[in-house]
Design a protein around this motif. Structure first.
Motif, short mmCIF file in Angstrom:
data_model
loop_
_atom_site.label_atom_id
_atom_site.label_comp_id
_atom_site.label_asym_id
_atom_site.label_seq_id
_atom_site.Cartn_x
_atom_site.Cartn_y
_atom_site.Cartn_z
N LYS A 22 -66.20 58.15 51.45
CA LYS A 22 -67.24 57.79 52.37
C LYS A 22 -67.06 55.94 51.74
O LYS A 22 -67.04 55.32 53.56
N CYS A 23 -66.42 55.24 50.92
CA CYS A 23 -67.31 54.34 50.44
C CYS A 23 -65.75 53.51 51.03
O CYS A 23 -64.45 54.08 50.97
N ARG A 24 -66.05 52.30 51.33
CA ARG A 24 -64.52 51.29 51.71
C ARG A 24 -64.71 49.94 50.71
O ARG A 24 -65.78 49.31 50.39
N GLU A 25 -63.16 49.79 50.36
CA GLU A 25 -63.12 48.23 49.97
C GLU A 25 -62.17 47.54 50.45
O GLU A 25 -61.18 48.21 50.88
N VAL A 26 -62.84 46.20 50.25
CA VAL A 26 -62.00 45.01 51.05
C VAL A 26 -61.69 43.86 50.50
O VAL A 26 -63.07 43.24 50.01
N GLU A 27 -60.84 43.43 49.86
CA GLU A 27 -60.92 41.75 49.12
C GLU A 27 -61.77 42.34 48.17
O GLU A 27 -61.83 43.24 47.44
N ASP A 28 -62.62 41.34 48.05
CA ASP A 28 -64.39 40.99 46.79
C ASP A 28 -65.01 42.08 47.88
O ASP A 28 -66.74 41.47 47.49
N THR A 29 -65.41 42.39 48.44
CA THR A 29 -66.46 42.97 49.77
C THR A 29 -66.06 44.77 50.03
O THR A 29 -65.52 45.30 49.72
N ILE A 30 -67.77 45.57 48.66
CA ILE A 30 -67.51 46.62 49.35
C ILE A 30 -68.75 46.96 50.46
O ILE A 30 -69.62 46.36 50.82
N LEU A 31 -68.55 48.14 51.60
CA LEU A 31 -68.89 48.53 52.36
C LEU A 31 -69.23 50.16 51.50
O LEU A 31 -68.50 51.30 51.45
N CYS A 32 -70.99 50.58 50.87
CA CYS A 32 -71.24 52.04 50.40
C CYS A 32 -71.69 52.57 51.38
O CYS A 32 -73.15 51.94 52.27
N MET A 33 -71.30 54.25 51.51
CA MET A 33 -72.36 54.06 52.93
C MET A 33 -73.91 55.29 51.85
O MET A 33 -74.53 55.70 52.34
N THR A 34 -73.44 54.95 50.48
CA THR A 34 -74.87 55.42 49.92
C THR A 34 -75.62 54.92 49.66
O THR A 34 -76.97 55.38 49.71
N PHE A 35 -75.48 53.78 49.78
CA PHE A 35 -76.65 51.99 49.78
C PHE A 35 -76.63 51.72 50.82
O PHE A 35 -76.00 50.45 51.36
N PRO A 36 -76.57 52.52 52.29
CA PRO A 36 -76.20 51.71 53.50
C PRO A 36 -77.74 50.58 53.81
O PRO A 36 -77.16 49.33 54.21
N ASP A 37 -78.89 50.41 52.90
CA ASP A 37 -80.23 49.74 53.61
C ASP A 37 -80.66 48.94 52.31
O ASP A 37 -81.92 48.72 52.82
N ASN A 38 -79.81 49.07 51.42
CA ASN A 38 -81.18 48.73 50.53
C ASN A 38 -80.15 47.77 49.07
O ASN A 38 -78.61 48.60 49.31
N ASP A 39 -81.04 47.30 48.46
CA ASP A 39 -79.75 47.24 46.89
C ASP A 39 -79.55 48.08 46.30
O ASP A 39 -80.94 48.93 45.96
N ALA A 40 -78.06 48.49 45.51
CA ALA A 40 -77.70 49.50 44.81
C ALA A 40 -78.72 49.14 43.49
O ALA A 40 -78.32 50.45 42.69
N GLY A 41 -78.99 48.62 43.24
CA GLY A 41 -79.22 47.90 42.18
C GLY A 41 -78.44 47.97 41.08
O GLY A 41 -78.46 48.08 39.37
N VAL A 42 -77.05 47.97 41.40
CA VAL A 42 -76.46 47.72 39.84
C VAL A 42 -75.30 46.77 40.14
O VAL A 42 -75.30 45.59 40.94
N GLN A 43 -76.13 45.90 38.33
CA GLN A 43 -75.75 44.77 38.11
C GLN A 43 -73.85 43.88 38.35
O GLN A 43 -72.89 44.96 38.23
#
Length: 104
Positions: A22-43
């Motif tokens: 579901k999620c994607r990664e390109v270079e140093d950018t993450i496209l996360c489908m679980t957290f589409p509209d807020n901060d994931a809170g991951v350090q």
């Protein structure tokens, strides 16, 4: 721009741990489908904005620095508006009536 890398069992999403693709990664950018509209809170990761279609949240590594010229422009504009407001207040004070002139 590089191609998107889908999440998998060998490459889980660093934000939500998804391994189904579901999620994607390109270079140093993450496209996360679980957290589409807020901060994931991951350090170590900072939420930027939702994707154009709203399916993914765009997250980048958080190094604690203000990034990009856009932030410098925002800060400069804020300082300019603050200075303009202070000048307007000073002008209004100078044109205001004295206490004696306001008394009947």
């Amino acid at each position: 721009m590089s191609r998107f890398i889908y999440t998998s069992k060998r490459n889980p999403c660093p934000l939500c741990g998804n391994t189904t693709g579901k999620c994607r990664e390109v270079e140093d950018t993450i496209l996360c489908m679980t957290f589409p509209d807020n901060d994931a809170g991951v350090q170590g990761w900072k939420y930027i904005k939702p994707s154009k279609d709203g399916l993914w949240g765009i997250h980048v590594p958080d190094d604690g620095k203000i990034q990009g010229k856009a932030w410098q422009d925002v800060i400069a504009e804020r300082n300019r508006l603050q200075q303009q407001r202070l000048e307007e207040e000073a002008r209004q004070r100078a044109e205001a009536l004295s206490v004696e002139a306001r008394s009947p």
